[in-house]
Motif scaffolding. Structure first.
Motif, PDB file in Angstrom:
ATOM      1  N   THR A 163       1.023  -1.422  -0.350  1.00 55.93           N
ATOM      2  CA  THR A 163       0.224   0.124   0.205  1.00 55.93           C
ATOM      3  C   THR A 163       0.948   0.949  -0.368  1.00 55.93           C
ATOM      4  O   THR A 163       1.903   1.200   0.101  1.00 55.93           O
ATOM      5  CB  THR A 163      -1.125  -0.372   1.206  1.00 55.93           C
ATOM      6  OG1 THR A 163      -1.946   1.094   0.804  1.00 55.93           O
ATOM      7  CG2 THR A 163      -0.136  -0.400   2.326  1.00 55.93           C
ATOM      8  N   THR A 165       0.923   6.247  -0.629  1.00 53.83           N
ATOM      9  CA  THR A 165       0.432   6.799  -1.285  1.00 53.83           C
ATOM     10  C   THR A 165       1.994   8.260  -1.611  1.00 53.83           C
ATOM     11  O   THR A 165       2.339   7.376  -1.975  1.00 53.83           O
ATOM     12  CB  THR A 165      -0.055   8.385   0.088  1.00 53.83           C
ATOM     13  OG1 THR A 165      -0.884   8.789  -0.729  1.00 53.83           O
ATOM     14  CG2 THR A 165       0.386   8.575   0.725  1.00 53.83           C
ATOM     15  N   LEU A 182      -1.276   7.570 -10.716  1.00 50.78           N
ATOM     16  CA  LEU A 182      -1.740   7.981  -9.907  1.00 50.78           C
ATOM     17  C   LEU A 182      -1.341   9.985  -9.647  1.00 50.78           C
ATOM     18  O   LEU A 182      -0.106   9.769  -9.637  1.00 50.78           O
ATOM     19  CB  LEU A 182      -1.665   7.429  -8.284  1.00 50.78           C
ATOM     20  CG  LEU A 182      -2.781   5.831  -8.440  1.00 50.78           C
ATOM     21  CD1 LEU A 182      -1.561   4.897  -9.033  1.00 50.78           C
ATOM     22  CD2 LEU A 182      -2.602   5.409  -6.853  1.00 50.78           C
ATOM     23  N   GLY A 185      -0.927  12.827  -3.947  1.00 49.86           N
ATOM     24  CA  GLY A 185      -2.159  13.094  -3.015  1.00 49.86           C
ATOM     25  C   GLY A 185      -3.141  11.697  -2.343  1.00 49.86           C
ATOM     26  O   GLY A 185      -4.115  10.915  -2.409  1.00 49.86           O
ATOM     27  N   ASP A 186      -2.627  11.169  -4.655  1.00 46.93           N
ATOM     28  CA  ASP A 186      -3.540   9.086  -4.619  1.00 46.93           C
ATOM     29  C   ASP A 186      -3.213   8.443  -3.850  1.00 46.93           C
ATOM     30  O   ASP A 186      -1.483   8.305  -3.727  1.00 46.93           O
ATOM     31  CB  ASP A 186      -4.028   9.169  -5.900  1.00 46.93           C
ATOM     32  CG  ASP A 186      -4.518  10.415  -7.120  1.00 46.93           C
ATOM     33  OD1 ASP A 186      -5.421  10.587  -5.616  1.00 46.93           O
ATOM     34  OD2 ASP A 186      -4.645  10.246  -7.577  1.00 46.93           O
ATOM     35  N   SER A 187      -3.722   7.338  -3.356  1.00 42.92           N
ATOM     36  CA  SER A 187      -3.223   6.356  -2.470  1.00 42.92           C
ATOM     37  C   SER A 187      -3.335   5.176  -3.734  1.00 42.92           C
ATOM     38  O   SER A 187      -4.687   4.595  -4.425  1.00 42.92           O
ATOM     39  CB  SER A 187      -3.968   6.118  -1.310  1.00 42.92           C
ATOM     40  OG  SER A 187      -3.669   7.278  -0.648  1.00 42.92           O
TER      41      SER A 187
END
Length: 217
Positions: A163, A165, A182, A185-187
């Motif tokens: 995972t 960001t 992405l 700020g996108d994860s």
């Protein structure tokens, strides 16, 4: 007139009271003992057996076991071979601990003490942000330069998850053949059993906070 005995001060002792001698500091552990502990910890993180590392490093299992337990001082050549087998930079073994913060390395990683891997061929730099004492997970910061990528072929692991960001720039991510872009700020998150690859999209560095289970490095 006679002297008053009560007013007469007692003579001082010519011998000054001596302070107890300070206890001598405990002798430091030999350098090769600390190196052995780091090698063993890295091997556990990588989930390699003694025989696997010994075979990859082209040394005997007995010698590797003695090095890990601090019973044998390894040569520089042996250390290079072991580090290559463990896929770790040789310099990680010689990072000294700050005596003012002794013991905190089990929990805290200070910014100046982050371990760095410069992967020139892949066009990226990885910083390890979490300590080795929790091998169930690992936190990294990855700076992927323009045209930098994890590889042309997808990666895959038997267990775990990933995972992260995007802190800056733009990240290209492919999971099981599907592509995603992405922005800052996108994860994302995906199972490590998925086939994945990633790259820097655009002409500026992509800065990513990336976590994996279990630890990889």
């Amino acid at each position: 007139m006679g002297k008053n005995p009560a007013s007469t001060s007692a003579p001082r002792s010519k011998t000054a009271a001596r302070k107890p001698a300070a206890a001598a500091p405990a002798p430091a552990a030999p350098l090769h003992e600390g190196i052995g502990q780091k090698l063993r910890q890295r091997r556990k993180v990588r989930q390699f057996s003694l025989s696997e590392v010994a075979a990859r490093a082209n040394i005997s299992i007995g010698l590797l076991s003695q090095i890990e337990r601090g019973l044998s001082a390894p040569s520089l050549r042996s250390l290079r071979q072991i580090c290559q087998a463990l896929e770790m930079p040789l310099g990680w073994l010689f990072e000294s601990e700050d005596p003012q913060r002794a013991g905190e390395e089990q929990v805290v990683v200070r910014k100046p003490r982050r371990r760095r891997m410069v992967l020139g061929a892949a066009g990226m730099t990885k910083e390890i942000l979490s300590p080795d004492t929790v091998p169930q997970l690992q936190l990294m910061r990855m700076i992927i330069h323009p045209e930098g990528r994890s590889g042309d072929s997808p990666n895959q692991h038997a267990t775990g998850a990933k995972t992260g960001t995007v802190l800056a720039g733009r990240l290209g991510l492919e999971i099981d053949g599907r592509r995603y872009l992405l922005d800052q700020g996108d994860s994302f998150a995906f199972h490590a059993t998925s086939q994945y690859r990633f790259w820097c999209e655009g002409d500026v560095d992509c800065d990513v906070l990336w976590a994996v289970t279990p630890a990889l490095y």
